[in-house]
Motif scaffolding. Structure first.
Motif, PDB file in Angstrom:
ATOM      1  N   THR A 183      62.923  27.221  35.651  1.00 36.54           N
ATOM      2  CA  THR A 183      63.295  25.842  35.454  1.00 36.54           C
ATOM      3  C   THR A 183      63.328  24.934  35.629  1.00 36.54           C
ATOM      4  O   THR A 183      63.198  23.713  35.298  1.00 36.54           O
ATOM      5  CB  THR A 183      64.558  26.234  36.625  1.00 36.54           C
ATOM      6  N   THR A 184      62.041  24.958  36.954  1.00 36.66           N
ATOM      7  CA  THR A 184      60.907  23.781  36.899  1.00 36.66           C
ATOM      8  C   THR A 184      59.796  24.017  36.503  1.00 36.66           C
ATOM      9  O   THR A 184      58.996  24.462  35.745  1.00 36.66           O
ATOM     10  CB  THR A 184      60.618  23.874  37.911  1.00 36.66           C
ATOM     11  N   PRO A 185      59.308  23.176  35.216  1.00 34.85           N
ATOM     12  CA  PRO A 185      58.936  22.830  33.542  1.00 34.85           C
ATOM     13  C   PRO A 185      57.405  21.752  34.304  1.00 34.85           C
ATOM     14  O   PRO A 185      57.564  21.252  36.199  1.00 34.85           O
ATOM     15  CB  PRO A 185      59.645  21.716  32.889  1.00 34.85           C
ATOM     16  N   LEU A 186      56.551  21.867  33.800  1.00 29.94           N
ATOM     17  CA  LEU A 186      54.627  21.550  34.059  1.00 29.94           C
ATOM     18  C   LEU A 186      55.463  19.512  33.518  1.00 29.94           C
ATOM     19  O   LEU A 186      54.944  19.907  32.439  1.00 29.94           O
ATOM     20  CB  LEU A 186      53.423  21.972  33.957  1.00 29.94           C
ATOM     21  N   ASN A 187      55.506  18.758  34.066  1.00 34.13           N
ATOM     22  CA  ASN A 187      55.372  17.307  33.261  1.00 34.13           C
ATOM     23  C   ASN A 187      54.205  16.820  32.590  1.00 34.13           C
ATOM     24  O   ASN A 187      53.467  16.557  33.796  1.00 34.13           O
ATOM     25  CB  ASN A 187      56.881  17.254  33.523  1.00 34.13           C
ATOM     26  N   LEU A 188      53.541  15.764  31.954  1.00 23.79           N
ATOM     27  CA  LEU A 188      53.100  15.288  31.682  1.00 23.79           C
ATOM     28  C   LEU A 188      53.405  14.473  30.705  1.00 23.79           C
ATOM     29  O   LEU A 188      54.504  14.017  29.787  1.00 23.79           O
ATOM     30  CB  LEU A 188      51.586  15.758  30.985  1.00 23.79           C
ATOM     31  N   TYR A 189      53.294  12.930  31.303  1.00 26.52           N
ATOM     32  CA  TYR A 189      53.547  11.240  30.262  1.00 26.52           C
ATOM     33  C   TYR A 189      52.804  10.624  29.759  1.00 26.52           C
ATOM     34  O   TYR A 189      51.773  10.535  30.832  1.00 26.52           O
ATOM     35  CB  TYR A 189      54.325  10.494  32.188  1.00 26.52           C
ATOM     36  N   ILE A 190      52.133  10.833  28.847  1.00 22.14           N
ATOM     37  CA  ILE A 190      50.880  10.235  28.180  1.00 22.14           C
ATOM     38  C   ILE A 190      51.471   9.144  27.642  1.00 22.14           C
ATOM     39  O   ILE A 190      52.078   8.954  27.029  1.00 22.14           O
ATOM     40  CB  ILE A 190      50.650  11.423  27.381  1.00 22.14           C
ATOM     41  N   SER A 191      50.509   8.437  27.781  1.00 21.34           N
ATOM     42  CA  SER A 191      51.069   6.143  26.744  1.00 21.34           C
ATOM     43  C   SER A 191      50.499   6.793  25.654  1.00 21.34           C
ATOM     44  O   SER A 191      49.455   7.492  25.913  1.00 21.34           O
ATOM     45  CB  SER A 191      50.440   5.803  28.084  1.00 21.34           C
ATOM     46  N   ASN A 192      50.249   5.640  25.091  1.00 28.55           N
ATOM     47  CA  ASN A 192      50.035   5.670  23.894  1.00 28.55           C
ATOM     48  C   ASN A 192      48.024   5.450  23.625  1.00 28.55           C
ATOM     49  O   ASN A 192      48.077   5.160  24.846  1.00 28.55           O
ATOM     50  CB  ASN A 192      50.213   4.583  23.308  1.00 28.55           C
ATOM     51  N   ASN A 193      47.565   6.597  22.936  1.00 30.78           N
ATOM     52  CA  ASN A 193      45.970   6.159  22.564  1.00 30.78           C
ATOM     53  C   ASN A 193      45.369   6.060  23.907  1.00 30.78           C
ATOM     54  O   ASN A 193      44.614   6.540  24.370  1.00 30.78           O
ATOM     55  CB  ASN A 193      45.583   4.979  21.821  1.00 30.78           C
ATOM     56  N   SER A 194      45.932   7.754  24.251  1.00 30.65           N
ATOM     57  CA  SER A 194      45.274   8.200  26.078  1.00 30.65           C
ATOM     58  C   SER A 194      45.406  10.216  26.087  1.00 30.65           C
ATOM     59  O   SER A 194      46.394  10.663  24.978  1.00 30.65           O
ATOM     60  CB  SER A 194      45.458   8.023  27.079  1.00 30.65           C
ATOM     61  N   GLN A 195      44.625  10.522  27.066  1.00 27.56           N
ATOM     62  CA  GLN A 195      44.929  11.966  27.226  1.00 27.56           C
ATOM     63  C   GLN A 195      44.770  12.352  28.977  1.00 27.56           C
ATOM     64  O   GLN A 195      44.835  11.715  29.033  1.00 27.56           O
ATOM     65  CB  GLN A 195      43.415  12.039  26.776  1.00 27.56           C
ATOM     66  N   GLU A 196      45.783  13.031  28.661  1.00 29.77           N
ATOM     67  CA  GLU A 196      45.824  13.564  29.899  1.00 29.77           C
ATOM     68  C   GLU A 196      45.749  15.639  29.922  1.00 29.77           C
ATOM     69  O   GLU A 196      46.330  15.649  29.037  1.00 29.77           O
ATOM     70  CB  GLU A 196      47.899  14.148  30.499  1.00 29.77           C
ATOM     71  N   TYR A 197      45.289  15.275  31.223  1.00 36.15           N
ATOM     72  CA  TYR A 197      44.844  17.343  31.656  1.00 36.15           C
ATOM     73  C   TYR A 197      45.770  17.779  32.225  1.00 36.15           C
ATOM     74  O   TYR A 197      46.437  17.430  33.409  1.00 36.15           O
ATOM     75  CB  TYR A 197      43.813  17.634  32.116  1.00 36.15           C
ATOM     76  N   LEU A 198      46.277  19.502  32.622  1.00 37.11           N
ATOM     77  CA  LEU A 198      46.669  20.080  33.100  1.00 37.11           C
ATOM     78  C   LEU A 198      45.408  21.212  33.875  1.00 37.11           C
ATOM     79  O   LEU A 198      45.273  21.569  32.619  1.00 37.11           O
ATOM     80  CB  LEU A 198      47.836  21.140  32.982  1.00 37.11           C
ATOM     81  N   TYR A 199      44.880  20.687  34.641  1.00 36.35           N
ATOM     82  CA  TYR A 199      44.015  21.860  35.095  1.00 36.35           C
ATOM     83  C   TYR A 199      44.063  22.808  36.190  1.00 36.35           C
ATOM     84  O   TYR A 199      45.658  23.002  36.491  1.00 36.35           O
ATOM     85  CB  TYR A 199      42.692  21.606  36.359  1.00 36.35           C
ATOM     86  N   GLU A 200      43.843  24.381  35.841  1.00 39.26           N
ATOM     87  CA  GLU A 200      44.180  25.675  36.397  1.00 39.26           C
ATOM     88  C   GLU A 200      45.315  26.028  36.183  1.00 39.26           C
ATOM     89  O   GLU A 200      46.928  26.313  37.400  1.00 39.26           O
ATOM     90  CB  GLU A 200      44.393  25.099  37.919  1.00 39.26           C
ATOM     91  N   VAL A 201      45.965  25.920  35.625  1.00 40.76           N
ATOM     92  CA  VAL A 201      47.635  26.217  34.841  1.00 40.76           C
ATOM     93  C   VAL A 201      47.489  28.182  34.395  1.00 40.76           C
ATOM     94  O   VAL A 201      46.363  28.358  34.367  1.00 40.76           O
ATOM     95  CB  VAL A 201      48.021  26.060  33.147  1.00 40.76           C
ATOM     96  N   PRO A 202      48.820  28.297  35.200  1.00 40.17           N
ATOM     97  CA  PRO A 202      48.853  30.434  35.167  1.00 40.17           C
ATOM     98  C   PRO A 202      48.612  30.434  33.966  1.00 40.17           C
ATOM     99  O   PRO A 202      49.065  30.142  33.130  1.00 40.17           O
ATOM    100  CB  PRO A 202      49.671  30.647  36.126  1.00 40.17           C
ATOM    101  N   ILE A 203      48.036  31.261  33.644  1.00 37.52           N
ATOM    102  CA  ILE A 203      48.446  32.149  32.246  1.00 37.52           C
ATOM    103  C   ILE A 203      49.412  33.120  31.798  1.00 37.52           C
ATOM    104  O   ILE A 203      49.976  33.479  32.720  1.00 37.52           O
ATOM    105  CB  ILE A 203      47.001  32.854  31.698  1.00 37.52           C
ATOM    106  N   GLY A 204      49.987  33.226  30.335  1.00 32.84           N
ATOM    107  CA  GLY A 204      50.875  33.122  29.731  1.00 32.84           C
ATOM    108  C   GLY A 204      51.592  32.313  28.827  1.00 32.84           C
ATOM    109  O   GLY A 204      50.818  31.723  27.865  1.00 32.84           O
ATOM    110  N   ILE A 205      52.353  32.590  28.512  1.00 27.13           N
ATOM    111  CA  ILE A 205      53.350  32.152  26.724  1.00 27.13           C
ATOM    112  C   ILE A 205      54.161  31.324  27.796  1.00 27.13           C
ATOM    113  O   ILE A 205      55.357  31.426  29.091  1.00 27.13           O
ATOM    114  CB  ILE A 205      53.954  33.208  26.842  1.00 27.13           C
ATOM    115  N   TYR A 206      53.730  29.849  26.999  1.00 20.01           N
ATOM    116  CA  TYR A 206      55.123  28.686  28.369  1.00 20.01           C
ATOM    117  C   TYR A 206      55.539  28.271  26.018  1.00 20.01           C
ATOM    118  O   TYR A 206      55.692  28.358  25.263  1.00 20.01           O
ATOM    119  CB  TYR A 206      54.172  27.536  28.025  1.00 20.01           C
TER     120      TYR A 206
END
Length: 155
Positions: A96-119
């Motif tokens: 129920t609680t997602p991992l959220n990223l807000y990405i502006s135009n022409n940029s790149q965001e990272y999520l480090y050390e995400v647990p493995i699995g199907i998302y």
């Protein structure tokens, strides 16, 4: 007769001690042989670290496998600001609680050390009325030590 029994008893006890020593010697020899085989089976890179052998990279690879972690990045070239939500799947149910990223135009965001699995991923943006519109939706499988790069392009 007593002397004969005494001699037989003494010789049998000496024979038992000799057999015990023989068994102990065989066991100790076997242990030595096993240790010798272990030494020869170890890769040479582990025995003699060289300047070319990067120890930190092998440590990080081993740790991400043992911990079950990966890295994900999203690159936005769509011309709009996007929100990426990742919901981890547990069986047939999503968290129920997602991992959220807000990405502006022409940029790149990272999520480090995400647990493995199907998302389940959902990419959304806000239109002129400030209502969220789903741009793309789907599932993604994350394996240990992956370094995924997803690009969000113009349609």
């Amino acid at each position: 007769m007593r002397k004969l029994i005494l001699v037989l008893f003494m010789s049998s006890s000496l024979l038992a001690v000799a057999q015990s020593n023989l068994t102990t010697s065989i066991i100790e020899g076997g242990k030595t042989l096993v240790d010798l085989v272990r030494v020869f089976r170890v890769p040479k890179t582990m025995l003699y670290p060289s300047a070319n052998n990067n120890v930190t990279s092998t440590a990080t690879v081993d740790s991400c496998y043992s911990k079950g972690l990966a890295d994900i990045s999203f690159k936005n070239t769509s011309g709009k600001s996007m929100q990426v939500s990742l919901f981890k799947r547990n069986g047939a149910i999503y968290s129920t609680t997602p991992l959220n990223l807000y990405i502006s135009n022409n940029s790149q965001e990272y999520l480090y050390e995400v647990p493995i699995g199907i998302y389940k991923f959902k990419i959304e943006y806000e239109n002129e009325d400030e209502k969220k519109v789903v741009y793309k939706e789907g599932e993604i499988k994350i394996n240990a030590c992956d370094k995924l790069v997803r690009e969000i392009k113009k349609e």
